[in-house]
Design a protein around this motif. Structure first.
Motif, mmCIF file in Angstrom:
data_model
loop_
_atom_site.group_PDB
_atom_site.id
_atom_site.type_symbol
_atom_site.label_atom_id
_atom_site.label_comp_id
_atom_site.label_asym_id
_atom_site.label_seq_id
_atom_site.Cartn_x
_atom_site.Cartn_y
_atom_site.Cartn_z
ATOM 1 N N PHE A 789 0.870 -1.178 0.000
ATOM 2 C CA PHE A 789 0.000 0.000 0.000
ATOM 3 C C PHE A 789 0.907 1.229 0.000
ATOM 4 C CE2 PHE A 789 -2.144 3.124 2.993
ATOM 5 C CZ PHE A 789 -2.834 3.749 1.965
ATOM 6 N N VAL A 790 0.758 2.086 -1.010
ATOM 7 C CA VAL A 790 1.626 3.253 -1.173
ATOM 8 C C VAL A 790 0.908 4.458 -0.563
ATOM 9 C CG1 VAL A 790 2.910 4.700 -2.769
ATOM 10 C CG2 VAL A 790 2.543 2.275 -3.286
ATOM 11 N N ARG A 814 1.491 -6.258 -7.189
ATOM 12 C CA ARG A 814 0.256 -5.461 -7.223
ATOM 13 C C ARG A 814 0.307 -4.437 -6.094
ATOM 14 N NH1 ARG A 814 -3.337 -2.333 -8.328
ATOM 15 N NH2 ARG A 814 -5.558 -2.805 -8.217
ATOM 16 N N LEU A 815 0.217 -3.127 -6.426
ATOM 17 C CA LEU A 815 0.241 -2.048 -5.441
ATOM 18 C C LEU A 815 -1.176 -1.527 -5.212
ATOM 19 C CD1 LEU A 815 3.344 0.016 -6.577
ATOM 20 C CD2 LEU A 815 3.241 -2.013 -5.120
ATOM 21 N N CYS A 816 -1.395 -0.972 -4.035
ATOM 22 C CA CYS A 816 -2.669 -0.324 -3.691
ATOM 23 C C CYS A 816 -2.426 1.179 -3.619
ATOM 24 C CB CYS A 816 -3.200 -0.844 -2.351
ATOM 25 S SG CYS A 816 -4.714 -0.016 -1.814
ATOM 26 N N LEU A 817 -3.047 1.927 -4.556
ATOM 27 C CA LEU A 817 -2.949 3.390 -4.591
ATOM 28 C C LEU A 817 -4.320 3.974 -4.318
ATOM 29 C CD1 LEU A 817 -0.784 3.805 -7.813
ATOM 30 C CD2 LEU A 817 -0.014 3.544 -5.465
ATOM 31 N N HIS A 818 -4.399 4.937 -3.391
ATOM 32 C CA HIS A 818 -5.732 5.466 -3.022
ATOM 33 C C HIS A 818 -6.390 6.187 -4.192
ATOM 34 C CE1 HIS A 818 -4.451 9.670 -2.787
ATOM 35 N NE2 HIS A 818 -3.369 9.270 -2.138
ATOM 36 N N SER A 819 -5.583 6.802 -5.069
ATOM 37 C CA SER A 819 -6.183 7.499 -6.203
ATOM 38 C C SER A 819 -6.746 6.553 -7.257
ATOM 39 C CB SER A 819 -5.129 8.408 -6.853
ATOM 40 O OG SER A 819 -4.008 7.643 -7.276
ATOM 41 N N ASP A 826 -16.678 5.635 0.121
ATOM 42 C CA ASP A 826 -16.384 4.965 1.388
ATOM 43 C C ASP A 826 -15.748 5.950 2.355
ATOM 44 O OD1 ASP A 826 -15.605 1.471 0.620
ATOM 45 O OD2 ASP A 826 -17.419 2.657 0.383
ATOM 46 N N TRP A 827 -15.931 5.660 3.657
ATOM 47 C CA TRP A 827 -15.389 6.517 4.701
ATOM 48 C C TRP A 827 -13.869 6.410 4.684
ATOM 49 C CZ3 TRP A 827 -16.401 10.607 6.943
ATOM 50 C CH2 TRP A 827 -15.869 10.939 8.181
ATOM 51 N N ILE A 828 -13.156 7.556 4.624
ATOM 52 C CA ILE A 828 -11.705 7.568 4.399
ATOM 53 C C ILE A 828 -10.943 6.844 5.509
ATOM 54 C CG2 ILE A 828 -9.708 9.104 4.234
ATOM 55 C CD1 ILE A 828 -11.409 11.000 2.632
ATOM 56 N N PRO A 829 -11.242 7.088 6.820
ATOM 57 C CA PRO A 829 -10.480 6.362 7.843
ATOM 58 C C PRO A 829 -10.614 4.848 7.707
ATOM 59 C CG PRO A 829 -11.615 8.216 8.813
ATOM 60 C CD PRO A 829 -12.116 8.122 7.411
ATOM 61 N N ALA A 830 -11.797 4.362 7.341
ATOM 62 C CA ALA A 830 -11.976 2.920 7.174
ATOM 63 C C ALA A 830 -11.152 2.404 5.987
ATOM 64 C CB ALA A 830 -13.450 2.608 6.975
ATOM 65 N N GLN A 831 -11.093 3.173 4.907
ATOM 66 C CA GLN A 831 -10.308 2.742 3.744
ATOM 67 C C GLN A 831 -8.814 2.714 4.074
ATOM 68 O OE1 GLN A 831 -11.827 3.173 -0.193
ATOM 69 N NE2 GLN A 831 -12.682 5.162 0.352
ATOM 70 N N ILE A 832 -8.345 3.662 4.913
ATOM 71 C CA ILE A 832 -6.932 3.637 5.303
ATOM 72 C C ILE A 832 -6.607 2.347 6.049
ATOM 73 C CG2 ILE A 832 -5.225 4.758 6.779
ATOM 74 C CD1 ILE A 832 -6.601 7.423 6.160
ATOM 75 N N ALA A 833 -7.429 2.039 7.075
ATOM 76 C CA ALA A 833 -7.169 0.836 7.861
ATOM 77 C C ALA A 833 -7.253 -0.424 6.995
ATOM 78 C CB ALA A 833 -8.166 0.752 9.017
ATOM 79 N N ARG A 834 -8.243 -0.474 6.083
ATOM 80 C CA ARG A 834 -8.400 -1.653 5.235
ATOM 81 C C ARG A 834 -7.211 -1.820 4.281
ATOM 82 N NH1 ARG A 834 -13.287 -0.831 3.994
ATOM 83 N NH2 ARG A 834 -12.950 0.401 2.118
ATOM 84 N N SER A 835 -6.694 -0.713 3.744
ATOM 85 C CA SER A 835 -5.574 -0.796 2.807
ATOM 86 C C SER A 835 -4.312 -1.295 3.507
ATOM 87 C CB SER A 835 -5.326 0.571 2.178
ATOM 88 O OG SER A 835 -6.449 0.992 1.442
ATOM 89 N N VAL A 836 -4.065 -0.805 4.738
ATOM 90 C CA VAL A 836 -2.885 -1.279 5.487
ATOM 91 C C VAL A 836 -3.022 -2.752 5.833
ATOM 92 C CG1 VAL A 836 -1.615 -1.001 7.656
ATOM 93 C CG2 VAL A 836 -2.353 1.020 6.380
ATOM 94 N N ARG A 837 -4.218 -3.160 6.239
ATOM 95 C CA ARG A 837 -4.447 -4.539 6.663
ATOM 96 C C ARG A 837 -4.343 -5.527 5.503
ATOM 97 N NH1 ARG A 837 -8.728 -3.453 8.921
ATOM 98 N NH2 ARG A 837 -10.193 -4.110 7.322
ATOM 99 N N SER A 853 0.049 17.117 5.403
ATOM 100 C CA SER A 853 -1.259 16.577 5.020
ATOM 101 C C SER A 853 -1.844 15.771 6.182
ATOM 102 C CB SER A 853 -1.118 15.686 3.780
ATOM 103 O OG SER A 853 -2.323 14.997 3.535
ATOM 104 N N ALA A 854 -3.063 16.168 6.637
ATOM 105 C CA ALA A 854 -3.704 15.464 7.754
ATOM 106 C C ALA A 854 -4.007 14.024 7.393
ATOM 107 C CB ALA A 854 -4.972 16.201 8.153
ATOM 108 N N TRP A 855 -4.512 13.771 6.162
ATOM 109 C CA TRP A 855 -4.893 12.397 5.789
ATOM 110 C C TRP A 855 -3.642 11.543 5.557
ATOM 111 C CZ3 TRP A 855 -9.290 11.080 7.305
ATOM 112 C CH2 TRP A 855 -10.381 11.936 7.220
ATOM 113 N N ALA A 856 -2.577 12.131 4.987
ATOM 114 C CA ALA A 856 -1.360 11.363 4.797
ATOM 115 C C ALA A 856 -0.778 10.932 6.134
ATOM 116 C CB ALA A 856 -0.342 12.190 4.014
ATOM 117 N N ARG A 857 -0.822 11.821 7.128
ATOM 118 C CA ARG A 857 -0.299 11.448 8.440
ATOM 119 C C ARG A 857 -1.202 10.446 9.134
ATOM 120 N NH1 ARG A 857 2.396 16.556 11.399
ATOM 121 N NH2 ARG A 857 2.898 14.852 12.806
ATOM 122 N N ALA A 858 -2.485 10.472 8.823
ATOM 123 C CA ALA A 858 -3.375 9.443 9.364
ATOM 124 C C ALA A 858 -2.990 8.071 8.810
ATOM 125 C CB ALA A 858 -4.822 9.780 9.020
#
Length: 955
Positions: A789-790, A814-819, A826-837, A853-858
């Motif tokens: 996950f990048v 295979r990489l995971c890119l949020h863009s 989908d709710w952004i915090p949930a997508q962050i946790a799912r992508s890392v997991r 960036s607040a979301w990048a640091r999240a």
């Protein structure tokens, strides 16, 4: 007591002590006249069985006749000595046989002016007025009242006469007192007043005539007449040589005949026929013209022909769709223009040539913002009224910066500006800083949702009042950065010397959006050049400036990150999670980006508390916070874990629980008193000595508290240390063996820090990469669908695209890119946790923009938490060009610790791609389940080529 009430009492006292009120006549029986008290200027009596009220002051007297109480009744209340009053009112009173003078003498009243209201029907004869010495007479009838021809003969010195609903015959008009100076005739039933009647009134200066029967009027004989107000279906009016002010209402035509050489003001309200050509040409002194049409098309382009001296023009309700340029050419000296309540959309460019125009009123039209550019070009403009026009935002909308200018920015002489009901939603910069003489700004009933930092910075030459009432204002919003600038004094000096501006507001909601403003006001009360008036917080019952910042909170819904079963309240910098009795089995996460300063988890089913439960969401950066804000954070954290199922806490978690002086409550838990309890006892005892208030419930601000389980007195840390201490001889043997091993490996890996330093040394030089990066490739989870996950800032998307191009070549990885791979909606915090997991690695592209960036640091915090939970180095940090490791470490304490513990890569390293491939998981076999096909990326600008790497010596 209010000042007005005091003056009323003083006035009542003076009246009661200096004026003798009316009394019942001596000898009157109770059924004839009986006093019933008084209040202020009112006196109450029972006269002949009826209740009578008299009104008397120093200058007036009012008597109302009743059915059985007339001026002829001999037992009427009266004054013992005659009193002189300026005016007397007799309501519904028929004249006594000897006239009104005899009745007033019986009452003891001598008036200089008399008003006869609602006299009985009949004739108004001279006998009724004989004996009166009046200067003013008013008669207002309801029932038919006919005046006799000589009814005013006894009043030769009368100077003011008002007749309403009194039938006035022609003969009576010819016999009006020659001393009359003011004459008002309303519905007197005459078709025409004879011209010679005005010739008999040499002193008449004011005339009011309102009668639907009058068809013509000749005022040439009224040589002294100056003011005439005429409401009649006249086809025109013939003026005398002295008339300076004429008002025409409801006329058929507006022709001005006779001599209008002295005429200075004309008011026309409603007419049927358009004005004749050059109807004002014979009036060279005309300065003011006000026309209210009542229908469209009533005034043509040549309506002002000949009015060269006109200074003020008002044309309303005439359906104007455009301003005729001929009007401006005919009135070159125009100073005031009122075109309210028409249908104007644009203004002619010729208007900018009106160099003397100072006041413009254009309310109630259909003007758009473009029309304001013409107004701004007026060199002498001082007062501008634009209310009730669909102007919209005058300084941009959407993401336009707050410092945008309106079309009025060039009108630097403007002193008052009214924009009420124009759909304005922001305060433009030029109103605040570029119009220094603006003293009054009306923004009522618009769509301004909030005030921001810039809206409170005004540069003025004069004190200004800004009216914002009627707007949907909710908050006065500052950002954290603006608050810090206020504390540091980093404000522009150009506003410091300006007079204070007053912003008049309605009540506010006062929620979390006003948090940083409230902090700034409390710590730097005079930082803004604006004062808020009426900014009252309805829900909090206090003015916004007086509200404690911690009370300014917002409710956070679950979709915004509030954990299920919790009630979340957020301020501008932290969150409060109240999760009591929510059936929780683990500690919930705080909303992203907002550390939980208060976490209330009492009465749940939490059995295990780990370090990951409080990192990083509950972390408080003490040093930075105290330096920039000035508050002691040791009293800011409250954690209530009482009445749960916690039996023990490990050493790392116990240390984290009480760091930074956090207040923790643990009572009501089945905590064991055994060797496992030692870490918790040590954490409680370390730092508790000499600090009062550590026991019991969590303390309030300034008094932190730490609670323990019941029976702690019996669970003594010293006893447990002794009982749980292991035998010493095994440690002695181990020490000898370690010493021997150290002697053999002297100069090699003496400490773990040296080993880590060696790995970094080899990695930076590309030596023995397989040995250095081997732990990263162990224990890879084949079931995770993504290889990496990048995490990156959207400003660094070209670097992420280059990663995807090289690593996904041939579908090897295979990489995971949020863009590209995140689902929209989908709710952004949930997508962050799912992508890392769901990824075997997390590649973090660190840059200055990433750290801001607040979301990048999240995403970084989630990856750090996952690395700590799994105890596997799945997080791989890549420093992009322009960012040093020292700068990245200074931005975040956890990031600093991770950089010190693991190896990281640099994008501009010549061996970057070799190191990256060795740190990535092994490519999957073709066709492996769970490996989705890579999706194409949009083309991005190419990256600069790296130097060709040399082959690693230890590969």
């Amino acid at each position: 007591m209010a000042r007005n009430e005091i003056w009323v009492l003083v006035w009542m006292y003076l009246v009661s002590t200096t004026a003798e009120g009316p009394r019942c006549p001596p000898g009157a029986a109770d059924d004839q006249c009986r006093e019933d008290g008084s209040a202020a200027d009112e006196y109450f009596f029972y006269v002949n069985g009826a209740k009578l009220r008299l009104i008397y002051g120093q200058t007036y007297y009012h008597f109302t006749c009743l059915d059985n109480v007339t001026l002829e009744y001999e037992w009427l209340p009266r004054f013992e000595r005659a009193v002189n009053v300026s005016k007397a009112w007799l309501t519904a009173c028929a004249p006594p046989p000897r006239g009104y003078a005899a009745g007033l003498r019986a009452l003891g009243v001598a008036p200089r002016a008399l008003e006869l209201a609602r006299p009985p029907a009949g004739a108004l004869a001279a006998a009724a007025l004989r004996g009166l010495a009046l200067r003013e007479l008013g008669v207002a009838a309801r029932a038919p009242l006919r005046a006799e021809p000589a009814f005013l003969a006894p009043l030769a010195g009368l100077s003011v006469l008002r007749l309403a609903n009194v039938s006035l015959p022609r003969e009576a008009a010819l016999l009006l007192p020659p001393a009359l100076r003011s004459l008002s005739l309303v519905d007197v039933g005459v078709a025409a007043l004879p011209a010679e009647a005005f010739g008999r009134l040499p002193a008449l200066t004011h005339l009011v005539l309102s009668d639907p029967l009058v068809r013509e009027l000749d005022l040439r004989e009224a040589t002294a007449l100056r003011f005439a107000s005429l409401s009649a279906p006249l086809a025109g009016v013939t003026l005398g040589p002295s008339v300076v002010n004429v008002t025409l209402r409801g006329v058929r035509g507006v022709a001005l005949l006779g001599d209008c050489s002295s005429l200075r003001r004309v008011v026309v309200e409603g007419f049927e026929e358009p004005p004749p050509a050059r109807w004002l040409a014979a009036c060279p002194a005309l300065r003011e013209l006000s026309v209210r049409c009542g229908r469209a098309g009533a005034l043509g382009a040549g309506a002002l022909a000949g009015a060269r001296a006109l200074r003020e023009l008002a044309v309303s309700r005439c359906g104007l769709r455009e301003l005729p340029p001929q009007w401006l050419a005919e009135a070159p000296a125009l100073e005031a223009l009122d075109l309210s309540d028409n249908e104007l959309r644009l203004l002619p460019s010729e208007l900018a040539g009106a160099t003397a125009l100072r006041r413009v009123r254009l309310a109630g039209n259909r003007l758009e913002a473009e029309a304001l550019r013409v107004l701004a070009a007026l060199p002498a403009l001082q007062d501008l009224e634009l209310e009730r026009n669909p102007l919209g935002d005058l300084c941009g909308s959407g993401d336009v910066v707050a410092n945008a200018l309106s079309p009025l920015w060039r009108a630097r002489g403007l002193r008052s500006l009214s924009l009420a009901r124009t759909n304005v939603s922001r305060v433009c910069r030029d109103w605040r800083a570029d119009l220094p003489r603006l003293a009054a700004l009306d923004l009522r009933h618009n769509r301004v949702p909030l005030l921001q930092f810039d809206d409170l910075q005004w540069r003025r030459d004069v004190a200004t009042r800004v009216d914002l009432r009627g707007n949907p204002l909710q908050d006065v919003h500052y950002s954290r950065e603006q608050f810090q600038a206020v504390l540091a004094g980093n404000l522009s000096s150009e506003f410091a010397s300006s007079p204070l501006t007053t912003l008049v507001l309605d009540a506010l909601q006062c929620e979390c959006g006003s948090y940083w403003f409230a902090r700034a006001v409390r710590e730097r009360p005079r930082h803004a050049r604006a004062a808020l008036r009426g900014a009252h917080c309805t829900a909090l019952g206090a003015a916004l400036e007086a509200v404690e910042p911690r009370r300014l909170t917002c409710a956070l819904p679950p979709r915004a990150g509030c954990p299920a079963g919790c009630a979340c309240r957020v301020t501008g910098e932290h969150a409060r999670l109240a999760c009591e009795r929510a059936g929780l089995r683990r500690v919930p996460r705080a909303p992203p980006g907002l550390p939980a300063r208060e976490l209330l988890l009492a009465h749940n089913y939490i059995a295990d508390v780990t370090l990951d439960d409080f990192t990083p969401d509950l972390e408080v950066r003490v040093e930075r916070f105290e330096r920039t804000v000035g508050y002691d954070t040791s009293t800011m954290n409250i954690l209530d874990l009482s009445d749960n199922l916690i039996s023990s806490v490990d050493a790392a978690t116990a240390a984290a629980l009480f760091e930074a002086g956090r207040s923790v409550r643990l009572d009501g838990n089945p905590l064991r008193c055994d060797c496992d309890a030692l870490p918790l006892l040590r954490a409680l005892d370390g730092g508790a000595a000499g600090r009062p208030g550590r026991e019991g419930r969590p303390g309030r601000e300034g008094r932190p508290g730490r609670a323990v389980w019941p029976g702690r007195a019996a669970c003594r840390g010293a006893d447990l240390e002794r009982d749980c201490a292991p035998a010493l001889w095994p440690y002695a043997l181990a020490a000898l063996a370690l010493a021997a091993a150290s002697a053999v490996a002297a100069g090699c890996l003496v400490r773990p820090a040296a080993r880590q330093w060696l790995k970094k040394f080899l990695l930076e030089r590309g030596l023995c990469l397989r040995w250095v990066l081997r732990p990263l490739r162990e224990d890879d989870d084949e079931r995770r669908p993504y290889d990496a996950f990048v995490s990156f800032s959207h400003h660094d998307e070209r670097f992420a695209a280059e990663l995807a191009r090289r690593l996904e070549a041939g579908a090897a990885r295979r990489l995971c890119l949020h863009s590209r791979d995140w689902r929209p909606g989908d709710w952004i915090p949930a997508q962050i946790a799912r992508s890392v997991r769901r990824s075997r690695r997390t590649l973090v592209l660190l840059s200055e923009r990433f750290l801001r960036s607040a979301w990048a640091r999240a995403e970084l915090r989630e990856a750090l938490g996952a690395a700590l939970r799994e105890a596997r180095p799945r997080l791989l940090l890549v420093l992009l060009p322009g960012l040093s490791a020292a700068r990245a470490a200074a931005a975040d304490p956890q990031l600093r610790a991770y950089l010190a513990a693991v190896t990281y890569l640099r994008w501009d390293d010549p061996l970057f791609w070799d190191k990256l491939l060795l740190a990535m998981p092994e490519p999957r076999a073709p066709g492996t389940a769970g490996t989705p096909a890579p999706l194409p990326l949009p083309p991005l600008p190419p990256l600069p080529p790296l130097a060709a790497p040399a082959p690693p010596p230890c590969a």
